[in-house]
Enzyme design. Sequence first.
Site: not given
Ligand code: BV8
Length: 254
Positions: A79, A110-111, A128, A156, A159, A196, A223
């Site tokens: 990536r 979020q990117n 993120h 690292c 360390c 997005g 979209p």
């Molecule tokens: C946490 C970095 C807790 C890594 C990423 C409720 C509350 C809190 C947490 C949760 C909750 N429910 C569930 C959770 C847990 C979890 C979560 O949300 N799970 C989901 C799957 C249900 N959340 C977490 O774990 C978060 N942490 O809650 O900690 C905690 C509490 C106490 C103590 C300790 C911990 C952390 C979440 C972060 C994860 N890391 N990224 C990496 O990149 O490798 S998330 C990852 O998803 C990316 O950052 C990405 O950006 C993000 C969201 O996805 P999208 O950006 O929306 O991308 P996606 O592919 O889904 O969609 C793309 C969209 O673009 C589509 O809609 C498409 O139609 C559109 N599109 C396509 N082309 C275009 C377009 N739009 C415009 N123009 C175009 N041309």
Amino acid sequence: MTSEIPASAHLSMQRAAGTVAAARHVCVLTGAGISAESGIPTFRDALTGLWAGFRPEELATLDAFERDPAFVWRWYEWRRELVRQARPNAGHLALAELARRVPRLTLVTQNVDGLHQRAGSVDVIEYHGNILRDRCLAEQIVAERSRDAGGDLPRCASCGGLLRPDVVWFGEMIPAVAMRLADAAAEDCDVFMSVGTSSLVYPAAGLAEIALSRGVAVIEINPNPTELTTHADPVLAGPAGAILPVLLDLIGRN
Ligand code: BV8
């Protein structure tokens, strides 16, 4: 209007432009979709090839990394190479210009690709983290790579411990400053733009909910329909790279 924007969207575009032009504080949340037109697969599309069959929640986790750091690093290095080859697109550039045309704009992304910064946006809130930075697993700080580490895992420089990508994995906390600044912007803005993102990942997706609970306009640019679509108004259905420049142009005429 470009051909990618259906004529039916003209009224919505005008309404959105009027709302943004009148705003004191615009809060923008972007997701993987805004980088799709730069050739970076959206988060859910990034699991192809070697990683097909994995769900992001299985690979972007500390458990997966501790279980098989080399496998997870291979996904991140793949990536990273896509990010390095990518260029900001018209959507990134339009948001950077929009920040210069409104009194205040807070950009939360979020990117992890750094493309907003490369497009000229400043003070970007990296909710993120950033895939191009390394973080020491033991010291929990951004770190340099040791140049003389043997083996295939980056270590690292200070360390000698394992390095990990400086991103927020599932189950990990959002960086405290990023969380506080993003919450404050969602609590203060006059208009919220969701660009997005599938609005599936929390707590990022909760930012739009804060704005909705305050009764401010939530504009969605995507979209495809998402979890937010039924609550957003107006919904500008189309690619960010086509919609945002037109929106900017309409705002410029206000
Ligand atoms: C946490 C970095 C807790 C890594 C990423 C409720 C509350 C809190 C947490 C949760 C909750 N429910 C569930 C959770 C847990 C979890 C979560 O949300 N799970 C989901 C799957 C249900 N959340 C977490 O774990 C978060 N942490 O809650 O900690 C905690 C509490 C106490 C103590 C300790 C911990 C952390 C979440 C972060 C994860 N890391 N990224 C990496 O990149 O490798 S998330 C990852 O998803 C990316 O950052 C990405 O950006 C993000 C969201 O996805 P999208 O950006 O929306 O991308 P996606 O592919 O889904 O969609 C793309 C969209 O673009 C589509 O809609 C498409 O139609 C559109 N599109 C396509 N082309 C275009 C377009 N739009 C415009 N123009 C175009 N041309």
